[in-house]
Design an enzyme around this catalytic site. Structure first.
Site, PDB file in Angstrom:
ATOM      1  N   GLU A   1       0.804  -1.224   0.000  1.00 45.63           N
ATOM      2  CA  GLU A   1       0.000   0.000   0.000  1.00 45.63           C
ATOM      3  C   GLU A   1       0.842   1.283   0.000  1.00 45.63           C
ATOM      4  OE1 GLU A   1      -4.058  -1.452   2.252  1.00 45.63           O
ATOM      5  OE2 GLU A   1      -2.237  -1.301   3.431  1.00 45.63           O
TER       6      GLU A   1
ATOM      7  N   GLY B   1     -12.650  -3.803   1.518  1.00 44.40           N
ATOM      8  CA  GLY B   1     -13.709  -4.601   0.904  1.00 44.40           C
ATOM      9  C   GLY B   1     -14.916  -3.706   0.647  1.00 44.40           C
TER      10      GLY B   1
ATOM     11  N   MET C   1      -9.579  -2.659   8.223  1.00 45.01           N
ATOM     12  CA  MET C   1      -9.130  -3.117   9.539  1.00 45.01           C
ATOM     13  C   MET C   1      -8.323  -2.075  10.335  1.00 45.01           C
ATOM     14  SD  MET C   1      -8.186  -7.022   8.375  1.00 45.01           S
ATOM     15  CE  MET C   1      -7.873  -7.640  10.011  1.00 45.01           C
ATOM     16  N   GLU C   2      -8.264  -0.836   9.864  1.00 45.67           N
ATOM     17  CA  GLU C   2      -7.424   0.157  10.563  1.00 45.67           C
ATOM     18  C   GLU C   2      -8.020   1.569  10.675  1.00 45.67           C
ATOM     19  OE1 GLU C   2      -6.253  -1.380   7.677  1.00 45.67           O
ATOM     20  OE2 GLU C   2      -5.229  -3.041   8.655  1.00 45.67           O
TER      21      GLU C   2
ATOM     22  N   ASP D   1     -11.893  -6.076  -3.127  1.00 44.62           N
ATOM     23  CA  ASP D   1     -12.808  -7.222  -3.115  1.00 44.62           C
ATOM     24  C   ASP D   1     -14.170  -6.729  -2.650  1.00 44.62           C
ATOM     25  OD1 ASP D   1     -13.073  -7.872   0.018  1.00 44.62           O
ATOM     26  OD2 ASP D   1     -11.037  -7.257  -0.403  1.00 44.62           O
TER      27      ASP D   1
HETATM   28  N1  ADE Z   1      -9.246  -5.093   3.342  1.00 38.89           N
HETATM   29  C1  ADE Z   1      -9.447  -5.463   2.049  1.00 38.89           C
HETATM   30  N2  ADE Z   1     -10.494  -6.259   1.944  1.00 38.89           N
HETATM   31  C2  ADE Z   1     -10.985  -6.444   3.187  1.00 38.89           C
HETATM   32  C3  ADE Z   1     -12.048  -7.200   3.719  1.00 38.89           C
HETATM   33  N3  ADE Z   1     -12.833  -7.938   2.936  1.00 38.89           N
HETATM   34  N4  ADE Z   1     -12.256  -7.156   5.058  1.00 38.89           N
HETATM   35  C4  ADE Z   1     -11.464  -6.424   5.848  1.00 38.89           C
HETATM   36  N5  ADE Z   1     -10.430  -5.697   5.386  1.00 38.89           N
HETATM   37  C5  ADE Z   1     -10.186  -5.700   4.078  1.00 38.89           C
END
Ligand code: ADE
Length: 266
Positions: A45, A111, A210-211, A234
């Protein structure tokens, strides 16, 4: 005047006013060069940013490498903090305790949540929520909105930085690929169509990662304006892991291109 021209002029005017308010120097003060802190979770990243930057030195603090130098003419400190809220917070706090940082950009992938955001679209957070903050009971999980008491669990990004991010992202990716709204953060990689639907319904989220919420919370504590920008790698559904593995590098680079465009305005 044609309606489209009027709209364009209005957008230019709004961004000009936002930039003036954000970066104006009070009369009589000596101009201190501003420094932008750039934080990510993973190496991929920030890879493009590091390859484009002139790095003067790398400081190792708490096991993290803080890359100090110039990018697109701006002073920057770039760090990969690690995956999840704990590492993101530790990285942000270490950065703020060791460097004079004026703005923070968190860059990376996420995501997509809901039907509107597709893989390689960008979501710029207006606000973030920690979706896994709460109480487990015999009846299930209850989210707590006390995470930031005054804003009912939402942590807001700096509106001027959001405007600059939107302008930059639209120039880099095209208007139709750029979204603004809520990003949800938790210490899980989401790969469940059931859970991702719940995130959309409960928080009206556009993306999950997640951050972000934890870094925004630390920025709030230190009073440093921040924005979180994420390209969708995704859809957080049942095949998220596979899509993510395939798309994460290109999605990460997408966000880096937007960061560099933002630095032209900051
Ligand atoms: N970062 C990228 N895709 C993610 C997902 N599906 N869940 C959590 N963090 C992500």
């Amino acid at each position: 005047m044609h309606l489209n021209h009027k709209r364009t002029l209005l957008v230019i005017l709004i961004v000009f006013v936002a930039c003036t308010m954000l970066f104006a120097q009070p009369v009589g003060e000596t101009k201190k060069p501003k420094r932008v802190g750039i934080i990510s979770a993973m190496d991929t990243e920030i890879e493009l940013l590091l390859s484009e930057a002139e790095i003067e030195r790398v400081d190792e603090i708490g096991g993290l490498n803080f890359n100090v130098g110039k990018l697109c003419g701006d002073d920057v400190v770039i760090v990969k903090a690690g995956i999840g809220k704990v590492y993101a917070c530790a990285g942000a706090a270490a950065m703020f305790n060791n460097y004079d940082i004026d703005y923070v950009i968190f860059t990376g992938v996420a995501g997509g949540v809901g039907d509107d955001t597709h893989v390689l679209d960008m979501v710029i957070a207006t606000d973030l929520v920690s979706h896994d903050y709460g109480t487990i009971t015999d009846e299930g999980f209850y989210w707590r909105d006390e995470y930031s008491e005054d804003t009912k669990g939402r942590i807001y990004c700096d509106p001027n930085l959001v405007d600059v991010a939107v302008l930059s992202a639209k120039q880099v990716l095209g208007e139709s690929r750029v979204f603004t709204g809520t990003i949800v953060t938790g210490d899980q990689f989401i790969s469940s169509s059931k859970y991702v639907k719940q995130l959309q319904e409960q928080f009206n989220a556009l993306a999950c990662e997640m951050e972000g919420a934890s870094v925004a919370a630390i920025c709030r504590m230190y009073n440093i304006p921040c924005v979180v920008i994420r390209t969708m790698s995704d859809k957080a559904d049942g095949v998220a892991r596979e899509t993510y593995e395939f798309m994460m590098d290109v999605a990460a680079d997408n966000s880096c291109h937007v960061v560099m465009k933002m630095l032209e305005y900051i």
